[in-house]
Write a protein that holds these residues in place. Structure first.
Motif, short mmCIF file in Angstrom:
data_model
loop_
_atom_site.label_atom_id
_atom_site.label_comp_id
_atom_site.label_asym_id
_atom_site.label_seq_id
_atom_site.Cartn_x
_atom_site.Cartn_y
_atom_site.Cartn_z
N GLU A 168 0.93 -5.55 -20.02
CA GLU A 168 2.15 -6.32 -19.48
C GLU A 168 2.53 -5.63 -18.42
OE1 GLU A 168 4.70 -6.63 -22.88
OE2 GLU A 168 3.59 -8.35 -23.61
N ASP A 169 2.73 -4.19 -18.57
CA ASP A 169 3.48 -3.34 -17.33
C ASP A 169 2.26 -3.48 -15.96
OD1 ASP A 169 5.45 -2.51 -18.77
OD2 ASP A 169 4.63 -0.63 -19.36
N LYS A 170 1.05 -3.37 -16.45
CA LYS A 170 -0.03 -3.60 -15.06
C LYS A 170 0.38 -4.74 -14.70
CE LYS A 170 -4.07 -2.40 -16.22
NZ LYS A 170 -5.49 -1.80 -16.86
N LEU A 171 0.54 -6.00 -15.20
CA LEU A 171 0.53 -7.28 -14.56
C LEU A 171 2.04 -7.07 -13.73
CD1 LEU A 171 -0.45 -9.53 -17.59
CD2 LEU A 171 -1.71 -9.07 -15.49
N LYS A 172 2.85 -6.62 -14.23
CA LYS A 172 4.31 -6.66 -13.58
C LYS A 172 4.01 -5.51 -12.09
CE LYS A 172 6.80 -7.14 -17.53
NZ LYS A 172 7.76 -6.33 -18.39
N ALA A 173 3.05 -4.64 -12.11
CA ALA A 173 2.93 -3.60 -11.05
C ALA A 173 2.67 -4.29 -9.77
CB ALA A 173 1.81 -2.44 -11.55
N GLN A 174 3.38 -3.52 -8.75
CA GLN A 174 3.48 -4.18 -7.47
C GLN A 174 2.26 -3.13 -6.62
OE1 GLN A 174 4.78 -6.79 -5.83
NE2 GLN A 174 5.34 -7.04 -8.10
N PRO A 175 1.45 -3.86 -5.64
CA PRO A 175 0.34 -2.86 -4.84
C PRO A 175 0.96 -1.43 -4.40
CG PRO A 175 0.23 -4.94 -4.26
CD PRO A 175 1.44 -5.05 -5.08
N TYR A 176 0.64 -0.44 -4.77
CA TYR A 176 1.15 0.84 -4.23
C TYR A 176 0.12 1.76 -3.53
CZ TYR A 176 -1.66 3.05 -7.77
OH TYR A 176 -2.90 3.44 -8.58
N ALA A 177 -1.04 1.53 -3.64
CA ALA A 177 -2.01 2.60 -3.21
C ALA A 177 -2.26 2.71 -1.55
CB ALA A 177 -3.29 2.33 -3.98
N LYS A 178 -2.03 3.73 -1.07
CA LYS A 178 -2.38 4.02 0.26
C LYS A 178 -3.73 4.48 0.49
CE LYS A 178 2.72 4.50 1.65
NZ LYS A 178 3.72 5.32 2.12
N ILE A 179 -4.30 3.98 1.41
CA ILE A 179 -5.71 4.35 1.70
C ILE A 179 -5.88 5.02 3.02
CG2 ILE A 179 -8.28 3.94 1.58
CD1 ILE A 179 -7.74 1.88 -0.55
N MET A 180 -6.70 5.92 3.23
CA MET A 180 -7.24 6.40 4.60
C MET A 180 -8.68 6.23 5.03
SD MET A 180 -6.69 8.04 7.44
CE MET A 180 -7.29 9.06 8.83
N GLU A 181 -9.17 5.47 5.77
CA GLU A 181 -10.43 5.45 5.99
C GLU A 181 -10.52 6.24 7.30
OE1 GLU A 181 -14.25 2.66 6.82
OE2 GLU A 181 -12.34 1.77 7.00
N ALA A 182 -11.22 7.33 7.16
CA ALA A 182 -10.90 8.44 8.22
C ALA A 182 -11.95 7.91 9.44
CB ALA A 182 -11.29 9.72 7.84
N LEU A 183 -13.08 7.16 9.33
CA LEU A 183 -13.93 6.90 10.29
C LEU A 183 -14.55 5.52 10.01
CD1 LEU A 183 -15.61 10.24 9.21
CD2 LEU A 183 -15.01 9.90 11.43
N GLU A 223 -0.25 12.38 1.26
CA GLU A 223 0.29 10.97 1.84
C GLU A 223 -0.59 9.96 1.03
OE1 GLU A 223 1.20 8.41 5.68
OE2 GLU A 223 1.70 10.55 5.75
N TYR A 224 -1.90 10.29 0.92
CA TYR A 224 -3.02 9.13 0.54
C TYR A 224 -3.31 9.25 -0.90
CZ TYR A 224 -2.95 8.29 5.61
OH TYR A 224 -2.35 7.76 6.77
N HIS A 225 -3.36 8.14 -1.53
CA HIS A 225 -3.97 7.98 -2.92
C HIS A 225 -5.49 8.33 -2.77
CE1 HIS A 225 0.02 6.07 -3.33
NE2 HIS A 225 0.03 6.75 -4.61
N VAL A 226 -6.03 7.37 -1.81
CA VAL A 226 -7.41 7.65 -1.65
C VAL A 226 -7.92 8.01 -0.15
CG1 VAL A 226 -9.42 5.89 -1.63
CG2 VAL A 226 -7.83 5.82 -3.43
N ILE A 227 -8.71 8.99 -0.15
CA ILE A 227 -9.27 9.08 1.41
C ILE A 227 -10.94 8.84 1.11
CG2 ILE A 227 -9.87 11.04 2.95
CD1 ILE A 227 -7.12 12.06 2.21
N ASP A 228 -11.23 8.11 2.31
CA ASP A 228 -12.78 7.67 2.27
C ASP A 228 -13.27 8.48 3.61
OD1 ASP A 228 -15.41 6.81 2.28
OD2 ASP A 228 -14.73 4.81 1.95
N LEU A 229 -14.48 9.18 3.35
CA LEU A 229 -15.01 10.10 4.34
C LEU A 229 -16.37 9.69 4.35
CD1 LEU A 229 -13.65 13.68 3.97
CD2 LEU A 229 -12.94 11.99 5.58
N ASP A 230 -16.88 8.81 5.56
CA ASP A 230 -18.17 8.12 5.43
C ASP A 230 -18.81 8.62 7.03
OD1 ASP A 230 -20.68 7.06 5.04
OD2 ASP A 230 -19.87 4.96 4.74
N PRO A 231 -18.97 9.68 7.34
CA PRO A 231 -19.45 10.18 8.58
C PRO A 231 -20.68 9.93 8.84
CG PRO A 231 -19.27 12.03 7.28
CD PRO A 231 -18.68 10.81 6.31
N TYR A 232 -21.31 9.88 10.26
CA TYR A 232 -22.47 10.02 10.63
C TYR A 232 -23.01 11.64 10.30
CZ TYR A 232 -27.09 9.44 13.10
OH TYR A 232 -28.35 9.41 13.11
N GLY A 233 -23.72 11.82 9.40
CA GLY A 233 -24.17 13.34 9.01
C GLY A 233 -23.32 13.98 7.98
#
Length: 522
Positions: free
Chosen positions: A81-96, A159-169
């Motif tokens: 029930e709490d999850k259904l009430k939850a608002q979007p919160y996650a901040k993501i950084m896609e570095a590349l 600052e970020y809940h999720v950071i995605d690092l997908d570089p070339y190399g």
């Protein structure tokens, strides 16, 4: 989908992946269709993580408010029930970000994502990101940013809940600032495509410079690559009193992809030395031995005590064949996967839309393999054992049956087909090899006396403490011949056989002509 009058879609190639459609300028922005599996898995993993993070924070909130404890059914109902009430919160950084495809998919496919920063250093890439943000109508949640990712992350601490690092190399240059920018308990998604350095043995000096260790090579070179990347991340995190928790670490095609959480827990940082190891690998028979760099013990009160490790576990020459031992590492020695997290992704995968996630069969297959891997170091090919001993290659069933009858466990690995992970020491593996040679009536006199195989087959100390008669008696098979009993199927081999025979996609089929890592974008 609304399109701005300023955008003429007819002048671009349209590419649809997942729930996003991007306009793709040729030779301007880097896009690799082969990595759709990477992006599908990443969307599911972020969704699993954001739900887990939310549940943890709801539990902390209830504890702070001193709410009364409920039974399991009531507690699960309240959480849902709490999850259904939850608002979007996650901040993501896609570095590349390149084209912005991944960032757009995250906001469209992960319900709890509040915002994504799609960053790139290239002016053309940012222009493409802006166009695709507008074309997909996600401007309220996805913001483009043109900056050096290293400098940008260093300026946005915690600052970020999720950071995605997908570089070339390699992702190594980005790691210090990424560790600073991630929130406590956040998740990092890390790709390294430089397997020529990470998993090869032609550039040990470059591997050490980038990852702080060297790959010993051999059958398990791809697992060693994962452990080298984890070592680089964990030692970087430790400088900021942070510790890593690997959730899912995969060797996929031409790259490695790691999903890890980062926690600010000083006591875990103290465990880093005992979770770091050197590996000794024989140049003749390829057997390995691990040397942890720290030791943990407990006093009478149960408090942990940290000390220097003792060693080395082997001498300069291999005790089995006499050839020279080489040193690999330092590398991460802890677990590669969290089975509870894998279960969360598999549950999401089972309910996911097949029209959006085109690679679901492989997600299911690879994660099923990872979930069932033994939590041990490295794997080996039965054909490598037979190659050393100059005997016919045994099947996986034959090898695992022997391991099971000798009291050890065995599993497959997600990384490479036809390989075995086991908790048995190499002495047991070579004992089984000697019994296989005996079974096929190998004429040892035909082998050169300088070979590793001859030295192992004539080494009487191998397996001297293994009492087959006693083991047979304990199994209630006293009447059976030793060799017949040793290779008889058992629970261990039957479980692996069952896993190998179910129809799951374990490894990538060639999706296009000349597929694989593409050249660096202009």
């Amino acid at each position: 989908m609304t399109t701005s009058p300023a955008i003429d879609p007819s002048k671009f190639d349209k590419l649809t992946e997942g729930s996003a459609t991007i306009l793709f300028p040729k030779n301007k922005v880097f896009y690799n269709p082969v990595q759709q599996y990477n992006r599908d898995l990443s969307c599911l993993a972020i969704r699993a993580f954001t739900e887990l993070y939310l549940e943890e924070n709801l539990a902390k909130k209830r504890k702070r408010n001193k709410q009364p404890e409920q039974n399991n059914v009531e507690a699960e109902t309240i959480v849902e029930e709490d999850k259904l009430k939850a608002q979007p919160y996650a901040k993501i950084m896609e570095a590349l970000s390149a084209s912005g495809l991944r960032a757009i998919r995250y906001v469209k496919e992960v319900p709890l994502v509040d915002s994504v920063v799609a960053n790139d250093l290239s002016k053309d890439a940012v222009a493409s990101i802006d166009m695709n943000i507008e074309y997909n109508g996600v401007g309220k949640k996805v913001k483009s940013n043109q900056a050096d990712a290293i400098q940008y992350m260093a300026q946005h601490r915690d600052e970020y809940h999720v950071i995605d690092l997908d570089p070339y190399g390699t992702a190594a240059p980005f790691m210090d600032s990424a560790i600073q920018a991630i929130k406590d308990g956040g998740m990092m998604l890390i790709t390294c495509t430089d397997l020529g350095v990470l998993a090869g043995n032609g550039y040990p000096e470059k591997c050490f410079a980038l990852y702080g260790g060297s790959n010993p090579g051999g059958d398990a070179t791809h697992e060693a690559a994962l452990r080298l990347v984890l070592n680089m991340i964990s030692t970087t995190a430790a400088k900021y009193k942070k510790a890593i928790e690997p959730l899912l670490c995969l060797s996929i095609d031409f790259y490695v992809r790691l999903f890890i959480r980062v926690h600010t827990v000083p006591i875990k940082v103290k465990e880093l030395a005992s979770n770091t190891m050197l590996t000794y690998k024989c140049s003749g028979c390829y057997s390995t031995a691990d040397q942890p760099l720290g030791k943990i013990s407990s006093n009478k009160r149960g408090n942990k005590k940290f000390a220097l490790a003792t060693g080395p576990p082997v001498g300069a020459q291999c005790s089995f064949c006499g050839y020279t031992n080489h040193i690999g590492g330092p590398m991460y020695g802890g677990s590669l996967h969290n089975t509870d997290f894998i279960d969360r992704i598999l549950e999401l995968e089972s309910k996911a839309d097949k029209d959006i996630y085109k690679t679901l069969p492989r997600v299911h297959g690879m994660l099923t393999m990872a979930k069932n891997e033994l939590d041990t170091h490295f794997y080996f090919k039965p054909s490598s054992v037979s190659s050393v001993l100059k005997i016919p290659a045994p099947s996986i069933d034959t090898t695992t049956a022997a391991l099971g009858n000798l009291g050890y466990s065995a599993s497959l690995t997600h990384a490479v087909p036809n390989c075995i992970k086991t908790d048995a020491p190499w002495e047991v593996i070579w004992f089984i090899g000697k019994k296989l040679a005996e079974k096929c009536q190998l004429d040892i006199s035909k082998l050169r006396v300088t070979t590793a195989g001859y030295k192992i087959l004539t080494n009487e100390s191998i397996g001297k403490d293994i009492d087959l008669q006693k083991l047979k008696k304990e199994a209630g098979k006293e009447e059976m011949d030793e060799l017949e009993w040793l290779f008889q199927p058992n629970e261990v081999s039957n479980e692996l056989k069952k896993l190998r025979t179910i129809k799951i996609v374990r490894f990538q089929e060639n999706p296009t002509k000349n597929w694989g890592p593409k050249s660096r974008p202009n």
